[in-house]
Design an enzyme around this catalytic site. Sequence first.
Site, short mmCIF file in Angstrom:
data_model
loop_
_atom_site.label_atom_id
_atom_site.label_comp_id
_atom_site.label_asym_id
_atom_site.label_seq_id
_atom_site.Cartn_x
_atom_site.Cartn_y
_atom_site.Cartn_z
N ASP A 110 0.84 -1.20 0.00
CA ASP A 110 0.00 0.00 0.00
C ASP A 110 0.88 1.26 0.00
OD1 ASP A 110 0.84 -0.25 2.60
OD2 ASP A 110 -1.15 -0.09 3.51
N SER A 111 2.20 1.06 0.03
CA SER A 111 3.13 2.17 -0.23
C SER A 111 2.89 2.74 -1.63
CB SER A 111 4.58 1.70 -0.09
OG SER A 111 4.82 0.56 -0.90
N ASP A 144 -0.86 -6.00 0.02
CA ASP A 144 -1.26 -5.40 1.29
C ASP A 144 -2.77 -5.26 1.35
OD1 ASP A 144 0.73 -4.80 3.16
OD2 ASP A 144 1.48 -3.15 1.92
N LYS A 164 -1.04 -9.36 3.08
CA LYS A 164 -0.24 -8.88 4.22
C LYS A 164 -1.10 -7.95 5.07
CE LYS A 164 3.44 -5.99 3.73
NZ LYS A 164 3.02 -4.82 4.52
N GLU A 184 -1.14 -5.52 8.71
CA GLU A 184 -0.37 -4.86 9.76
C GLU A 184 -1.03 -5.10 11.12
OE1 GLU A 184 0.33 -0.71 8.98
OE2 GLU A 184 1.07 -1.11 6.96
N GLU A 192 9.38 -4.15 10.32
CA GLU A 192 9.74 -2.83 9.78
C GLU A 192 10.32 -1.92 10.86
OE1 GLU A 192 6.86 -0.99 7.20
OE2 GLU A 192 8.02 0.85 7.06
O1 KIV Z 1 3.64 -1.09 1.63
C1 KIV Z 1 4.81 -1.53 1.59
O2 KIV Z 1 5.56 -1.30 0.63
C2 KIV Z 1 5.29 -2.32 2.71
C3 KIV Z 1 6.76 -2.58 2.77
C4 KIV Z 1 7.44 -1.37 3.25
C5 KIV Z 1 7.06 -3.76 3.60
O3 KIV Z 1 4.54 -2.69 3.55
#
Ligand code: KIV
Length: 271
Positions: free
Chosen positions: A47-48, A86, A116, A118, A185
């Site tokens: 989600d980056s 994510d 993924k 969090e 992280e």
């Molecule tokens: O969103 C992302 O790119 C991430 C990485 C920084 C692990 O969660």
Amino acid sequence: MQAAKVRTTHLREKKARGEKIVMLTAYDTPSARLADAAGVDAVLVGDSVGNVVLGLPSTIPVTLEAMIHHCAAAARGVERALLVVDMPFMTYKISAEQAMANAARLMQEGGAEAVKLEGGAEIAPIVVRLAAAGVPVMGHIGLLPQSVHQLGGYRVQGRNAEEAERLVADARALRDAGAFSLVLELLPAAVGCQVTAAVDIPTIGIGAGPDCDGQVLVFHDVLGIESAPKRFVKVYASLGPVILEALRQYAADVREQRFPAAEHSFPDFRF
Ligand code: KIV
């Protein structure tokens, strides 16, 4: 010969053999294809994408629809790597039913092979339900970008013994809930090492030191495209200035009428 498809089980086998795992983010077809061709083990549609590609101030405004869209694009570029996506902000913490419905969309419409999430022990009941439904879950502890406002910024986590113990407890809870791996992280290297030793599932670090079972970085950071310097990133190319110079030359060629030249034009048709 085409190398074998990477599965979640392979990452665990790599930890057992002491082989490092390589993960890289990608948000579209060409970047995913390049990452796959480079032989990374896993492509993460993070989600980056919000901060890195969509010009957003954080990952919080990133929607499920956006993640499905970018994941589907990345899926079209990946043949071998494990494709992880994510689950964005507040799309999995309301209830296990919500998490399962949204994970289903990410897998069915986005083509993801794992999701993924969090969070620590507090999301273990949701991980249990996802895993029981056949959804491979990668956990993510340490700095949680979706909780940036609660954490007070993008800060290194686990900076005292109590916090380090809580991270170990979170890692164990996620492992017991059925997570197949964990992202760590922004942790002091010693804490990354401690968490990695505490679980038999692989840890993939970003700013969590060399003792994690693998490493993940953001595509644009690795390639030096429009990214601010970060201590935990190694920049392997400076493509930002290269791209800028190429685009300046293109603009100048058009203005000075050097492009298109004869070789870029189609000859007249004769009837
Ligand atoms: O969103 C992302 O790119 C991430 C990485 C920084 C692990 O969660």
